[in-house]
Motif scaffolding. Structure first.
Motif, short mmCIF file in Angstrom:
data_model
loop_
_atom_site.label_atom_id
_atom_site.label_comp_id
_atom_site.label_asym_id
_atom_site.label_seq_id
_atom_site.Cartn_x
_atom_site.Cartn_y
_atom_site.Cartn_z
N ALA A 227 0.80 -1.24 0.14
CA ALA A 227 -0.11 0.09 0.04
C ALA A 227 0.76 1.08 0.08
N GLU A 228 0.56 2.14 -0.84
CA GLU A 228 1.48 3.59 -0.98
C GLU A 228 0.21 4.46 -1.53
N GLU A 229 0.03 5.54 -0.75
CA GLU A 229 -0.98 6.55 -1.20
C GLU A 229 -2.26 5.92 -1.50
N ASP A 230 -2.47 6.15 -2.85
CA ASP A 230 -3.88 5.70 -3.66
C ASP A 230 -3.95 4.44 -4.32
N HIS A 231 -2.72 3.46 -3.92
CA HIS A 231 -2.63 2.45 -4.61
C HIS A 231 -2.36 1.13 -3.73
N CYS A 232 -2.97 0.21 -3.75
CA CYS A 232 -2.75 -0.87 -2.99
C CYS A 232 -2.86 -2.30 -3.83
N VAL A 233 -2.19 -3.47 -3.26
CA VAL A 233 -2.15 -4.76 -3.92
C VAL A 233 -2.48 -5.52 -2.70
N LEU A 234 -3.62 -6.50 -2.50
CA LEU A 234 -4.12 -7.31 -1.56
C LEU A 234 -3.93 -8.55 -2.13
N TYR A 235 -3.59 -9.69 -1.35
CA TYR A 235 -3.25 -11.11 -1.79
C TYR A 235 -4.63 -11.80 -0.87
N VAL A 236 -5.19 -12.41 -1.54
CA VAL A 236 -6.54 -13.07 -0.65
C VAL A 236 -6.67 -14.51 -0.92
N TRP A 237 -6.10 -15.37 -0.01
CA TRP A 237 -6.21 -16.91 -0.40
C TRP A 237 -7.69 -17.33 -0.09
N TYR A 238 -8.17 -18.45 -0.76
CA TYR A 238 -9.43 -19.09 -0.54
C TYR A 238 -9.57 -20.65 -0.95
N ASP A 239 -9.98 -21.27 -0.01
CA ASP A 239 -9.93 -22.68 -0.39
C ASP A 239 -11.29 -22.80 -1.31
#
Length: 477
Positions: free
Chosen positions: A439-451
């Motif tokens: 996350a930096e200012e108005d940009h982010c990358v999220l990592y979401v695992w799921y079964d």
């Protein structure tokens, strides 16, 4: 502490966990109460799983929750006899012991916190359920429904419908329910009744019906009426095709375990399940990926606003791919699933808009099938309307996983050692990997695992309960 003290403390905790098991089971079977500890279900949990659930509290509170603090609250719960609720025993215990030094005020405290679930009277009659198709999702739904047996059970598995009927078919179906290479052995006993064409699992009599078309079946001939038909085949994806189920005698409603086409309601439980009305006869539970990413996208939209984004799913291979190179009508899917990463498309990004209309036209998506049999990862790259940083964003997502209306859908991990196999059997729609957050200012990358099998199946059961008219309190509020 000495070695003896550590061992004694462990044994005392283990004995309390063993004493909790029959109380938890009785509350569910007689009162329809599901006990959790910070979102971790304790129903049918082993003594070790109960102890591990208490240690999860450290992630949110900074220290583990002693089982000695939970046990007296559980005993008092049994005396108060609430009904039709999911009760987080961990949150109750943390709240109580924060303000009290002894057990004298437990009953009054619980009576106040659980007031909506007290004195509700008789529980509604259960809804008959038929699983149409018995593949990966069908068998996991069967496991979930069978573990919920009891007088308070709102959904009662009555039958499965499959094609075939060749010699040995029934034994094969039972064996696939009994043993699973990904999810392990069935927790209980399974018998085959050849004479009546049935599978008996933990006392649940499951009629096996062989049919080529939904409309060929008369469910009432098996004592099944006003049934909820859960279509796991994916053969029919629109209302016209799925309406064939409603031509069968004894069928009342249909739930599709795949994305629905046309104007059909696509439901991601926790996000838009309120769109289901008693008049709805055909509903879709969307896809596993849509269920995994939509809850996270909703909390991000609510707090930061989303201008646009891209979702890349790293998805385990599925049954519609080839084990070795062979003809396939789909692009690239003819190549060996166990030897290749395979680029493919996903409709999940666009499907989000059906559950979360404010994101319509804001997301793109793609998918890579990889050589693992289960558990997938969504990489969500977002441009935000409000700026943030990694620490603030993770703190917000952790709080959302604990106390928001989506706490049953979103899990949160702070582990630096997390890998895909750790998520096998997760009952959450998605798990935020906070150590990977950017996350930096108005940009982010999220990592979401799921079964993509079991977590999705849990979401499907929640939609089934809603369609059956089950109203379950979520306490403490």
């Amino acid at each position: 502490m000495t070695h003896e003290h550590h061992l004694q403390a462990w044994q005392e905790s283990q004995e309390l966990a063993e004493a909790m098991q029959p109380l938890i089971g009785r509350l569910y079977r007689q009162q329809g109460i599901e006990i959790t500890v910070y979102g971790r279900p304790l129903q049918n949990a082993s003594t070790i799983d109960i102890l591990k659930a208490h240690r999860v509290v450290r992630r949110h509170e900074g220290q583990p929750l002693a089982i000695q603090h939970c046990f007296p609250l559980l005993k008092a719960l049994c005396e108060l006899a609430p009904s039709a609720a999911e009760i987080d025993l961990g949150k109750l215990a943390v709240g109580y012991w924060r303000d009290h030094s002894d057990e004298s005020g437990i009953v009054d405290y619980l009576a106040a916190k659980l007031a909506p679930a007290l004195g509700q009277g008789a529980l509604p009659a259960p809804t008959d359920v038929v699983l149409y198709g018995f593949g990966r999702i069908g068998r996991l739904l069967a496991r979930l429904l069978i573990e919920r047996t009891g007088a308070a059970n709102a959904l009662r598995l009555r039958a499965i419908v499959v094609r075939g009927g060749r010699e040995g078919d029934l034994e094969k179906r039972a064996s696939l329910l009994r043993r699973d290479s990904v999810h392990g052995s069935f927790n209980g006993s399974i018998e085959v009744d050849l004479e009546r064409s049935a599978i008996i699992a933990n006392g649940t009599f499951i009629q096996v019906i062989y049919a080529k078309q939904p409309s060929d079946i008369d469910y009432t001939a098996y004592g099944i009426d006003r049934a909820l038909i859960v279509d796991n085949t994916g053969v029919w994806r629109d209302e016209l095709g799925l309406s064939e189920h409603l031509k069968a005698r004894g069928a009342a409603k249909v739930l599709l375990t795949a994305p629905g086409k046309g104007e059909m309601k696509n439901v991601v439980f926790g996000v838009n399940h309120d769109v289901i009305t008693p008049q709805d006869n055909i509903i879709s539970a969307a896809s596993c990926t849509t269920n995994a990413i939509t809850p996270v996208l909703k909390v991000m939209q609510d707090r930061y606003g989303i201008r646009h984004g891209h979702v890349e799913t790293v998805h385990s291979y599925t049954n519609d791919q080839n084990l070795i190179d062979n003809y396939h009508s789909g692009e690239r899917r003819g190549r060996s699933a166990v030897l290749n990463m395979v680029m493919t498309s996903t409709g999940a990004a666009k499907a989000v808009a059906k559950a979360l209309p404010e994101l319509k036209g804001k997301l793109t998506g793609n998918a890579i099938r990889v050589p693992t049999p289960n558990v997938s990862l969504a990489i969500i790259n977002l441009s935000l309307e409000q700026g943030t940083d990694r620490e603030s964003l993770n703190a917000y997502l952790q709080q959302a996983s604990l106390s928001s209306s989506l706490h049953r859908q979103i899990d949160f991990s702070a582990s630096t050692e997390l890998v895909s196999s750790d998520m096998v059997g997760s009952r959450f729609a998605g798990i935020v990997d906070s150590q990977a957050t950017i996350a930096e200012e108005d940009h982010c990358v999220l990592y979401v695992w799921y079964d993509n099998e079991f977590g999705y199946s849990c979401q499907v059961v929640r939609v089934m309960e809603k369609m059956a008219g089950v109203i379950r309190q979520d306490l403490p509020a």
